[in-house]
Design an enzyme around this catalytic site. Sequence first.
Site, PDB file in Angstrom:
ATOM      1  N   SER A   1      22.695  -1.208   3.017  1.00  0.00           N
ATOM      2  CA  SER A   1      23.801  -0.938   2.095  1.00  0.00           C
ATOM      3  C   SER A   1      24.439  -2.270   1.708  1.00  0.00           C
ATOM      4  O   SER A   1      24.293  -3.271   2.432  1.00  0.00           O
ATOM      5  CB  SER A   1      24.844  -0.084   2.824  1.00  0.00           C
ATOM      6  OG  SER A   1      26.041   0.006   2.082  1.00  0.00           O
TER       7      SER A   1
ATOM      8  N   TYR B   1      30.095   2.547  10.114  1.00  0.00           N
ATOM      9  CA  TYR B   1      29.081   2.420   9.061  1.00  0.00           C
ATOM     10  C   TYR B   1      28.763   0.946   8.804  1.00  0.00           C
ATOM     11  O   TYR B   1      27.599   0.544   8.734  1.00  0.00           O
ATOM     12  CB  TYR B   1      29.601   3.102   7.791  1.00  0.00           C
ATOM     13  CG  TYR B   1      28.610   3.233   6.671  1.00  0.00           C
ATOM     14  CD1 TYR B   1      27.715   4.295   6.637  1.00  0.00           C
ATOM     15  CD2 TYR B   1      28.564   2.302   5.632  1.00  0.00           C
ATOM     16  CE1 TYR B   1      26.805   4.432   5.586  1.00  0.00           C
ATOM     17  CE2 TYR B   1      27.659   2.426   4.584  1.00  0.00           C
ATOM     18  CZ  TYR B   1      26.786   3.497   4.570  1.00  0.00           C
ATOM     19  OH  TYR B   1      25.883   3.629   3.537  1.00  0.00           O
TER      20      TYR B   1
HETATM   21  P1  NAD Z   1      22.654  12.027   1.563  1.00  0.00           P
HETATM   22  O1  NAD Z   1      23.742  12.640   2.359  1.00  0.00           O
HETATM   23  O2  NAD Z   1      22.366  12.535   0.197  1.00  0.00           O
HETATM   24  O3  NAD Z   1      21.307  12.043   2.375  1.00  0.00           O
HETATM   25  C1  NAD Z   1      21.251  11.764   3.741  1.00  0.00           C
HETATM   26  C2  NAD Z   1      20.007  12.385   4.294  1.00  0.00           C
HETATM   27  O4  NAD Z   1      19.994  12.147   5.710  1.00  0.00           O
HETATM   28  C3  NAD Z   1      19.967  13.901   4.091  1.00  0.00           C
HETATM   29  O5  NAD Z   1      18.623  14.291   3.813  1.00  0.00           O
HETATM   30  C4  NAD Z   1      20.403  14.431   5.442  1.00  0.00           C
HETATM   31  O6  NAD Z   1      19.908  15.721   5.717  1.00  0.00           O
HETATM   32  C5  NAD Z   1      19.766  13.382   6.354  1.00  0.00           C
HETATM   33  N1  NAD Z   1      20.329  13.365   7.692  1.00  0.00           N
HETATM   34  C6  NAD Z   1      21.624  13.336   8.061  1.00  0.00           C
HETATM   35  N2  NAD Z   1      21.727  13.398   9.405  1.00  0.00           N
HETATM   36  C7  NAD Z   1      20.459  13.448   9.881  1.00  0.00           C
HETATM   37  C8  NAD Z   1      19.892  13.549  11.170  1.00  0.00           C
HETATM   38  N3  NAD Z   1      20.665  13.618  12.270  1.00  0.00           N
HETATM   39  N4  NAD Z   1      18.545  13.605  11.278  1.00  0.00           N
HETATM   40  C9  NAD Z   1      17.754  13.583  10.188  1.00  0.00           C
HETATM   41  N5  NAD Z   1      18.227  13.493   8.931  1.00  0.00           N
HETATM   42  C10 NAD Z   1      19.558  13.432   8.787  1.00  0.00           C
HETATM   43  O7  NAD Z   1      23.001  10.468   1.544  1.00  0.00           O
HETATM   44  P2  NAD Z   1      22.444   9.248   0.674  1.00  0.00           P
HETATM   45  O8  NAD Z   1      23.592   8.717  -0.092  1.00  0.00           O
HETATM   46  O9  NAD Z   1      21.185   9.594  -0.006  1.00  0.00           O
HETATM   47  O10 NAD Z   1      22.175   8.196   1.843  1.00  0.00           O
HETATM   48  C11 NAD Z   1      20.873   7.824   2.268  1.00  0.00           C
HETATM   49  C12 NAD Z   1      20.938   6.448   2.879  1.00  0.00           C
HETATM   50  O11 NAD Z   1      21.385   5.525   1.892  1.00  0.00           O
HETATM   51  C13 NAD Z   1      21.914   6.334   4.049  1.00  0.00           C
HETATM   52  O12 NAD Z   1      21.369   5.505   5.048  1.00  0.00           O
HETATM   53  C14 NAD Z   1      23.117   5.664   3.405  1.00  0.00           C
HETATM   54  O13 NAD Z   1      23.887   4.955   4.333  1.00  0.00           O
HETATM   55  C15 NAD Z   1      22.450   4.757   2.405  1.00  0.00           C
HETATM   56  N6  NAD Z   1      23.315   4.318   1.313  1.00  0.00           N
HETATM   57  C16 NAD Z   1      23.866   5.200   0.441  1.00  0.00           C
HETATM   58  C17 NAD Z   1      24.681   4.724  -0.586  1.00  0.00           C
HETATM   59  C18 NAD Z   1      25.297   5.641  -1.594  1.00  0.00           C
HETATM   60  O14 NAD Z   1      26.138   5.163  -2.371  1.00  0.00           O
HETATM   61  N7  NAD Z   1      24.934   6.900  -1.650  1.00  0.00           N
HETATM   62  C19 NAD Z   1      24.946   3.360  -0.699  1.00  0.00           C
HETATM   63  C20 NAD Z   1      24.392   2.495   0.238  1.00  0.00           C
HETATM   64  C21 NAD Z   1      23.568   2.979   1.224  1.00  0.00           C
END
Ligand code: NAD
Length: 257
Positions: free
Chosen positions: A139, A152
């Site tokens: 991130s 985080y």
């Molecule tokens: P999201 O909530 O849409 O997806 C998260 C996924 O992780 C989902 O499929 C959920 O079911 C799964 N998950 C959660 N807990 C779990 C567990 N215990 N075991 C297995 N799977 C699990 O979120 P996202 O925004 O797509 O985030 C995905 C990644 O991207 C994360 O690591 C997040 O930190 C990172 N990220 C997101 C953003 C953003 O702005 N959305 C920015 C930077 C980084």
Amino acid sequence: MQLQGKTAVITGSTSGIGLGIARELAKAGANVVLNSFSDTEEDHARAAEIADVTGVDAKYVQADMSNGDDCRRLIVAAGGCDILVNNAGIQHVAPIQDFDPKKWDAIIAINLSSAFHTTAAAVTGMRERGWGRIINVASAHGLTASPYKSAYVAAKHGILGLTKTVGLETAKDPITCNAICPGYVLTPLVEAQIPDTMKEYGMSREDVINKVMLERQPSKQFATVEELGGTAVFLCSDAAAQITGTSISVDGGWTAQ
Ligand code: NAD
């Protein structure tokens, strides 16, 4: 189809960035293994839909990324893992004095320790097959901090350290390990932060999006899951063979400031 015959395991891929990356890897020819902690008909149907649309093999494996044994079982159940995308992640927003210790433990386990377990389980097979790509979804919060996100930010800084270490340990193998650092992407994870941030700052939803989230992102646009999927496909390409132990920011200029 540059990734034909490769199998990609994407943790936390039932929604958001993980699903976007899985779709782009499948379009590039990779067989994909989707994952989350749930085990519903919808989870399996999502994999079947990717197989229908792209013609690759796609399956869903339930495994809870907060549990080290489950992380390792996922790699075994995938039946081979040439591309590992450590994407599963959760968020919790609170001032440190009020931060629930259980939430701290869960964030460190899912956002950081899971990548240790899956990588440890996958790397030997990659060496045996003579090719591997490990991609950690970190991130902009792996490079900078924001208030109220102690766990985080700690986990995301940690995964960049893990990325460098694994990059060095696999440098002589045809394996690379890199991180992608997205800025804000409008996924369910970000949607869920909006109410808490509205409360924390006493702001409307629109103001949280424009004045808190996109305020840090000079492009004033959310990054998209398709752009992140495209970055993952690039990291799997031959052109990226010498890129290892580093990170690529997809953040509209956030960390250039
Ligand atoms: P999201 O909530 O849409 O997806 C998260 C996924 O992780 C989902 O499929 C959920 O079911 C799964 N998950 C959660 N807990 C779990 C567990 N215990 N075991 C297995 N799977 C699990 O979120 P996202 O925004 O797509 O985030 C995905 C990644 O991207 C994360 O690591 C997040 O930190 C990172 N990220 C997101 C953003 C953003 O702005 N959305 C920015 C930077 C980084």
